[in-house]
Write an enzyme that holds these catalytic residues in place. Structure first.
Site, short mmCIF file in Angstrom:
data_model
loop_
_atom_site.label_atom_id
_atom_site.label_comp_id
_atom_site.label_asym_id
_atom_site.label_seq_id
_atom_site.Cartn_x
_atom_site.Cartn_y
_atom_site.Cartn_z
N ASP A 36 -16.78 31.25 27.47
CA ASP A 36 -17.36 32.43 28.11
C ASP A 36 -18.88 32.39 28.01
O ASP A 36 -19.44 32.54 26.92
CB ASP A 36 -16.80 33.68 27.42
CG ASP A 36 -17.40 34.98 27.99
OD1 ASP A 36 -18.15 34.90 28.98
OD2 ASP A 36 -17.11 36.04 27.43
N GLU B 199 -44.08 17.64 14.39
CA GLU B 199 -44.24 17.82 12.95
C GLU B 199 -43.93 19.28 12.62
O GLU B 199 -44.83 20.12 12.56
CB GLU B 199 -45.67 17.48 12.51
CG GLU B 199 -46.07 16.05 12.80
CD GLU B 199 -47.53 15.78 12.49
OE1 GLU B 199 -47.89 14.59 12.36
OE2 GLU B 199 -48.31 16.75 12.38
N GLU C 162 -43.13 22.45 10.56
CA GLU C 162 -43.29 23.02 9.23
C GLU C 162 -42.31 24.17 9.04
O GLU C 162 -41.77 24.71 10.01
CB GLU C 162 -44.74 23.50 9.05
CG GLU C 162 -45.76 22.38 9.17
CD GLU C 162 -47.19 22.88 9.30
OE1 GLU C 162 -48.11 22.06 9.20
OE2 GLU C 162 -47.38 24.11 9.51
N GLU D 102 -46.53 21.77 2.01
CA GLU D 102 -47.60 22.12 2.94
C GLU D 102 -48.62 23.06 2.29
O GLU D 102 -48.52 23.38 1.11
CB GLU D 102 -47.02 22.75 4.22
CG GLU D 102 -46.99 21.78 5.42
CD GLU D 102 -48.37 21.31 5.85
OE1 GLU D 102 -49.37 21.99 5.53
OE2 GLU D 102 -48.45 20.25 6.50
N GLU E 262 -43.05 20.41 4.96
CA GLU E 262 -42.99 19.66 6.22
C GLU E 262 -42.20 18.38 6.00
O GLU E 262 -42.35 17.70 4.98
CB GLU E 262 -44.40 19.32 6.71
CG GLU E 262 -44.42 18.49 8.01
CD GLU E 262 -45.83 18.24 8.51
OE1 GLU E 262 -46.63 19.22 8.48
OE2 GLU E 262 -46.15 17.11 8.89
N HIS F 262 -47.18 20.51 15.31
CA HIS F 262 -48.00 19.60 16.11
C HIS F 262 -47.08 18.60 16.80
O HIS F 262 -46.20 18.03 16.16
CB HIS F 262 -49.00 18.87 15.22
CG HIS F 262 -49.81 19.79 14.35
ND1 HIS F 262 -50.27 19.42 13.10
CD2 HIS F 262 -50.25 21.05 14.55
CE1 HIS F 262 -50.95 20.43 12.57
NE2 HIS F 262 -50.95 21.42 13.43
N ARG G 90 -59.65 19.43 13.93
CA ARG G 90 -58.29 19.95 13.93
C ARG G 90 -58.19 21.38 14.46
O ARG G 90 -57.09 21.92 14.56
CB ARG G 90 -57.70 19.86 12.51
CG ARG G 90 -57.46 18.42 12.09
CD ARG G 90 -57.03 18.27 10.65
NE ARG G 90 -56.90 16.85 10.30
CZ ARG G 90 -55.77 16.17 10.33
NH1 ARG G 90 -54.65 16.76 10.68
NH2 ARG G 90 -55.74 14.90 9.99
N GLU H 16 -52.05 14.41 20.42
CA GLU H 16 -51.37 15.40 19.57
C GLU H 16 -51.72 16.80 20.06
O GLU H 16 -52.88 17.23 19.99
CB GLU H 16 -51.82 15.22 18.12
CG GLU H 16 -51.25 16.24 17.16
CD GLU H 16 -51.92 16.19 15.78
OE1 GLU H 16 -51.38 16.81 14.85
OE2 GLU H 16 -52.99 15.54 15.66
N ARG I 76 -51.63 20.47 19.34
CA ARG I 76 -51.54 21.14 18.04
C ARG I 76 -51.16 22.61 18.12
O ARG I 76 -50.92 23.26 17.10
CB ARG I 76 -52.87 20.99 17.29
CG ARG I 76 -53.18 19.55 16.94
CD ARG I 76 -54.53 19.41 16.25
NE ARG I 76 -54.64 20.15 15.02
CZ ARG I 76 -54.19 19.72 13.84
NH1 ARG I 76 -53.57 18.56 13.75
NH2 ARG I 76 -54.36 20.46 12.75
#
Length: 474
Positions: free
Chosen positions: A55, A134, A136, A216, A224, A273, A343, A362, A364
């Site tokens: 369903d 990645e 966390e 972390e 992580e 990330h 970063r 990457e 982020r």
């Protein structure tokens, strides 16, 4: 288990392992794994083709009650033996199909991800898109929350929480990570090594390869575990296995895991990330001799992601809580720019290795509250649009963002500040997602309406505890 390719392979495994139950899993529209189970006699080779009915009207964001019947079709190469159930159980991830037409269901997130992979190949740009998220998470000891007509609160606790340095614990041994200093001390300050190691080993046993695990930055048990990169659909499958194993391993220790982006005030939030690279004929298309070793195609991919970021975040950061993490002035990647070292930029080009094979970008901004099938597909579609239209990402942001004068900082665009804003951006900017019929207009409209009604407006209606601190005495 990685060698499973055909229905016969799965049937043989079931017999070899004396499997008693088959658990069939699929993703609902917002992003939670769903399942139902059948005895092994219900699964023969024909069942992989004909599917099993269920369903669909009770699944969030799916069918209306008058069109409720749906079909799940198990995917052989996703099978694994469940490490937690008492009865020997084989799990398979399924695709969702319409029982009348037999066609793949357009609102099935896994179907959207499969179409994204097919569109990439049909575009001629690349053969495969590799993703490496990645993710966390927090491992807590206690969580209580409620909201009703007269009260609203949450209460989090962790034996690692810095707020517990003065608690009577008979005895309190100290060793609680300071705020923003949990990256990454050895035990006894890091008290979660054994739990994380069990998570890693369990993931490896069910076929999810892991590269590393660690504590972390935040206090209170932030962690992580990094998976090895994989093609889009496979990685989305793996992320669901990842969440399942991590949550259930923690439960064995009488602890609880959350992937909520910002559960703790005044400490680091939880991000995801996402590393991306495109390959064709065993060549990494992002490797080149440009900025940070990136190719022209790689730069255009960055341009596409940055251009579409406001609408892209509707899938990669799809909760109201996501924007408690993406706040200017902190380490969160809110600047819609790219850099090889900075970063706080939305896109970073990692510089860990000079090898062309490792060159990637990457993104982020994303967090692990997302539906990975939709998030990874949307990221890929933005990158493809950047490549097809040769979108220039502009100059890199290599300066320290905190040292920029106000007039220069004002020129750096930033991520939107709320779920409402990114949903409005998605309403205005979604043509790049519709290419190749990867996302349909129905999917876009349903996503926006579901999120607005069930999350944005739901939060708008409720007083916040801090509002009482600010306004009660006015």
């Amino acid at each position: 288990m990685n060698n499973l390719k055909t229905p016969k392979d799965v049937i043989d495994l079931m017999q070899k392992e004396n499997v008693e139950i088959v658990d069939l899993r699929f993703m609902d529209f917002p992003g939670l794994w769903q399942h139902f189970s059948v005895p092994t006699r219900e699964i023969d080779e024909a069942a992989f083709e004909s599917g099993l009915g269920f369903d669909g009207s009770s699944i969030r964001g799916w069918q209306a009650i008058n069109e409720s019947d749906m079909i799940v079709k198990p995917v052989p190469d996703t099978a694994f033996i469940d490490p937690f159930f008492v009865a020997k159980t084989l799990v398979m991830i399924c695709n969702i199909c319409d029982p009348v037409t037999g066609e793949d269901y357009t609102r099935d997130p896994r179907n959207i991800a499969r179409k994204a992979e097919n569109y990439l190949k049909s575009s001629g740009i690349a053969d495969v898109a590799y993703f490496g998220p990645e993710a966390e998470f927090f491992i807590f000891d206690d969580i209580r929350f409620d909201q009703n007509e007269r009260e609203g609160y949450y209460y989090i606790d962790s034996v690692e929480g810095r707020w517990n340095t003065g608690r009577v614990e008979n005895p309190n041994l100290g060793y609680k990570p300071r705020y923003k200093e949990g990256y990454f001390p050895v035990p006894p300050t890091d008290s979660l090594q054994d739990i994380r190691s069990e998570m890693v080993l369990t993931l490896e046993k069910i076929g999810v390869p892991i590269e590393a695990q660690h504590h972390e930055v935040a206090t209170g048990g932030q962690a992580e575990i990094d998976m090895r990169f994989a093609p889009l659909v496979e990685m989305a499958d793996n992320l669901l296995k990842y969440k399942y194993v991590i949550k259930n391993t923690a439960r064995k220790y009488n602890k609880t895991v959350t992937f909520m982006p910002k559960p703790l005030f005044n400490d680091n939030g939880t991000g995801m990330h996402v590393h991306i690279s495109l390959w064709k004929e065993d060549q990494n298309l992002f490797a080149g001799d440009g900025y940070a070793g990136l190719s022209e195609i790689g730069m255009y991919a960055v341009g596409g992601i940055l251009k579409h970021a406001p609408s892209l975040l509707a899938f990669t950061n799809p909760t109201t809580n996501s924007y408690k993490r993406l706040v200017p002035g902190f380490e969160a990647p809110v600047n819609l720019a790219y850099s090889r070292r900075n970063r706080s930029a939305a896109v970073r080009i990692p510089m860990y290795s000079p090898s062309p094979k490792t060159k990637r970008i990457e993104f982020r901004c994303p967090d692990p509250s997302c539906n990975p099938y939709l998030a990874f597909s949307a990221i890929l579609m933005a990158a493809i649009d950047g490549i097809q239209n040769k979108i220039d990402p502009g100059d890199p942001l290599d300066k320290n963002i905190y040292d920029l004068p106000p007039e220069e900082l004002a020129k750096v665009p930033q991520t939107p500040g709320s779920l409402r804003e990114v949903l409005n951006a998605l309403a205005d900017d979604h043509d790049y997602l519709l290419k190749g019929d990867v996302f349909t207009l129905d999917v876009i409209e349903t996503w926006i309406s579901y999120k607005m009604e069930n999350e944005v407006k739901a939060l708008d209606l409720r007083p916040h505890p801090w509002e009482f601190a600010m306004y009660y005495d006015i």
